[in-house]
Write an enzyme that holds these catalytic residues in place. Sequence first.
Site, PDB file in Angstrom:
ATOM      1  CG  HIS A  76      -0.361   0.178   2.525  1.00 22.42           C
ATOM      2  ND1 HIS A  76      -0.143  -0.867   3.391  1.00 22.42           N
ATOM      3  CD2 HIS A  76       0.077   1.280   3.181  1.00 22.42           C
ATOM      4  CE1 HIS A  76       0.378  -0.418   4.512  1.00 22.42           C
ATOM      5  NE2 HIS A  76       0.530   0.893   4.400  1.00 22.42           N
ATOM      6  CG  ASP A  90       0.011  -4.288   2.853  1.00 16.01           C
ATOM      7  OD1 ASP A  90       0.177  -3.638   1.794  1.00 16.01           O
ATOM      8  OD2 ASP A  90      -0.088  -3.754   3.979  1.00 16.01           O
ATOM      9  CB  SER A 110       3.220   1.691   6.032  1.00 20.63           C
ATOM     10  OG  SER A 110       2.004   1.715   6.725  1.00 20.63           O
TER      11      SER A 110
END
Length: 560
Positions: A286, A319, A402
Amino acid sequence: MQRPEPRTAAPGWSGATPAQGTALPPSAGPLPPYGAPAPAAGYPSPPQAPPHIGGEPPHLTAPAEAAPPGPAPGPSAEPDGPGRPLLAKPGAPQAPGPQASGPQASGPQASAPQPAPEGADPGFVPVPGDGGPRPTAPPHTAAPPHAAAPGGHGPVPPGGHGPVPHGAWQQYDPWSAPLQGGPAAPPRGPRNRRGLLAVGAVALALLAGGVGGGVGAYVERYGGINDIKLPQAADDAGGRRPDSVAGIAQAALPGVVTIHVRGNAEQGTGTGFVLDRQGHILTNNHVVEPAGTGGEISVTFSGGQTAKAKVVGQDGGYDLAVVQVEGVTGLRPLPLGNSDSVRVGDPVVAIGAPFDLANTVTSGIISAKQRPITAGGEKGDGSDVSYVDALQTDAPINPGNSGGPLVDAKARVIGINSAIRAADTGSGSESGGQGGSIGLGFAIPINQAKRVAEELINTGRATHPVIGVTLEMEYAGDGARVSEHSKGGKQPVTPGGPGAKAGLRAGDVITEVDGAAVHSGEELIVKIRSHRPGDTLLLTLQRGGKQQSVRLRLGSSTAG
């Protein structure tokens, strides 16, 4: 307009000779003392003396008889003194001259005073241009009557004839041309003193400015004498233990990068870390997804160097994504740990760029293991939903963290920070604009991430383990139920698939995987994704109110 008449010598100064080439008129009487008021009468024009051609130059002689002794009348007279003549301006009353003291010379020379040798009485020195003599140094001892004349021509003969004496009076003639080689003008003492005073003042000002500046700088840095100074520990230049947070951060930071992504519709910031010296960097899917097919990805290293990067492979189900930089040397890959060896309570450190604040270090512990979470789902079709059997940590993780590493006490990567649970939204990916950390962060275990990263680097795609059944995600009971109806033309149990081979049927409810409880369809997918294709699982299920156990060999799929 009248010219001032030159002053003449008083009695006793018959030896004084006018300047070369000029004859003086007869004496009109003694001049008043220097500084006395001038007489009211005007100055008569000087008599025109015939030019002297050849022979001896003219000179003045003293009166034949000395003036009778007596006090000088009037306020203009000066006290008598040895060797000090009385001067008077023309037209002023004649003051009687003083009698010579001491033994008188005998012979023909006694009738007239001897010419004053140079230096006999320098009490008054005329200065050209100021109208009269001015006092100088105290008088010297008078020379003998027959002193040798300057120039080495012997003693002065009686009657005042002889070589022209040199002295200050020879300069004083307002109608004569300046002498060549005459006596030098008096030194300009006051002007020189003023120059020295100015130089001294400038030097003193510079010294005072330097001292003042130094004192000011000292006071500014260290405070005044009476300022309060608080105690402070000395500088600790020693190192830190390798297993301390500072030691871990020092070892891990060189291998962490900040990733900036710019696409056609959106942009974002995330974190990654170096996998190898070929420039491969692991991050979350992402993070790079906004770049799409025509976007731009920029990587910034902890030292500030920046390089362009390209996507090598990405997978939404896990992911995870791998990007690569080229032409960069001196890369510092981070060592990978073993997430299966992690224990609850182990200290961990999270590194990332929360809200684009690069190289941010936070610390905490492992709060839990095998925490099933799902993240994503913004697209609505489930294609962007990731299923993670995550490590839970209380180390603060915020948007921008992230893809960053979660490391253990030996600075080895044990997880990839991917999601947080925020107080206002529940669970989800931390990139979705949630609030800050509340101490519930989740990381993808490195054992799972390592397998996926290797596949992405080698093939550009990642494989997913599957059981070959369709789950009823809306089931509200405890466990994961196999759908009883076909969906989209697909049968609930894929013929010939891993589930069919294991004996699974439509309507079965799976309650455990390898002894671990399963409470929903998402949890079953998470448990399956934590294994590799080909692994064998022991499933516990409920069928017709009875509990059964089956063994299932996981299949493989490249679909997300």
